[in-house]
Design an enzyme around this catalytic site. Sequence first.
Site, PDB file in Angstrom:
ATOM      1  CG  HIS A   1      56.733  44.673 -22.928  1.00  0.00           C
ATOM      2  ND1 HIS A   1      55.605  44.600 -23.729  1.00  0.00           N
ATOM      3  CD2 HIS A   1      56.958  43.407 -22.486  1.00  0.00           C
ATOM      4  CE1 HIS A   1      55.188  43.351 -23.774  1.00  0.00           C
ATOM      5  NE2 HIS A   1      55.983  42.613 -23.023  1.00  0.00           N
ATOM      6  CB  CYS A   2      54.653  45.264 -17.495  1.00  0.00           C
ATOM      7  SG  CYS A   2      54.550  44.404 -15.907  1.00  0.00           S
ATOM      8  CB  ALA A   3      57.648  40.260 -18.513  1.00  0.00           C
TER       9      ALA A   3
ATOM     10  CG  ASN B   1      51.742  38.802 -22.687  1.00  0.00           C
ATOM     11  OD1 ASN B   1      52.797  39.028 -23.278  1.00  0.00           O
ATOM     12  ND2 ASN B   1      50.775  38.076 -23.227  1.00  0.00           N
ATOM     13  CG  ASN B   2      49.199  45.470 -22.432  1.00  0.00           C
ATOM     14  OD1 ASN B   2      49.582  45.780 -23.557  1.00  0.00           O
ATOM     15  ND2 ASN B   2      48.074  45.946 -21.915  1.00  0.00           N
TER      16      ASN B   2
END
Length: 400
Positions: free
Chosen positions: A188-190, A193-194
């Site tokens: 999950h890549c902050a 946001n996805n």
Amino acid sequence: MAEWLLVCHGLATVLVLVSFLCGQWPIFQGTFIQRIHFFITFGAYDYFRRFICFVCGSRGSKALLSVEYYCCDRPNPIIQLLYLLIIGGTYYFIATSSFNYIPGYYLSGVHRYTSFLAVGVGILFFLLTSFSDPGVVNSANVSQYLSAYPYDNVIFSEKQCSTCKIPKPARSKHCSICDRCVARFDHHCAWMNNCIGERNTRYFMAFILWHFLICIYGLIALALILAGRLKELQVIHILTDYYGIENSFRKLAPFVVQWLLNAYNTQILIMVFLAVISLLLAGFFTYHAKLCLTNTTTNESFKWQEHLSWQRKVNEAKASAAALKASLGELGEETKPQESKWKRFFRRSHLEEVKVVKNNIYDQGFLHNIYEVKVPAHGVGSPEALVHLDLCQVAVASRR
């Protein structure tokens, strides 16, 4: 004095960036960089939480925890806005400080527009990665995703997602932040946001590579601007003819650097920033490129580490038990001649014979692996997905 303050400021900025982004790496374990990383990511917040609790009591602590939950455990656009602020702010500072010198001695006026186009393409990749479907698995398409990859029964086995109440396809994972199952889940890549999964890994890789190229482009363009200013203002000629400094790199370099720090400190700071970010992006891209070439995800790499560590401990325990049994057997054989001390000293330990093998059945060769990232066809019921399934089954059968 101002030059040294500028240099110290640049070094401090580099130290904070490296500590924040790379302080958890094994190479920095036990160093001051790891301690700075711990303070930035945990220590400072812990002190702030205690201060809020002391000043505002339990009500303030609850409010702070709710903010923490929203920022860290739920999808939110905060880091996305931070990315836009960083790339927009950097471009703004470059434009206001350096566009006056374009066109210059080494740069043509077209770079005013190509730089804007480069940033625009970078933002486009950011939007594609942020708002594209990572490969969400639901009850409507789970049967298609189940046929995409076979279970290896090592790190992936047939089971049900306890949250979504649907079968979990091989290589998928339920993201606790997004609260959904994602096919070929990477992480999950902050920043986006996805989730990064089967359907948007290609955009994510393009995003990292393009931003690395933007940083290199900015570095080269700023270096050419400064070199052009040296040429246009005849700094070398003035230093050698008017100040009598010897025309050699060793003698001129300190004076040229001092002049650049005095006259173009903004450009120097931006160049340092771009250099640090480009190094970090290069490392990040290399890591993910290696994963793509071996058809592995970040999630799977952690699973493999845990599995191989567990397997190594089991094998070492078996080897220790075998060695102990052999030693007891030797003690029981009275008629057997005693082994020489030298032979016993140089004899290989059973623990040295322990071997742990990683068998990734999803690795079909780097060309096929790259194509799989570039053209994800799984989960859509296409003929390509069925052909891929047949190829995977044949490959697995041949390996067995």
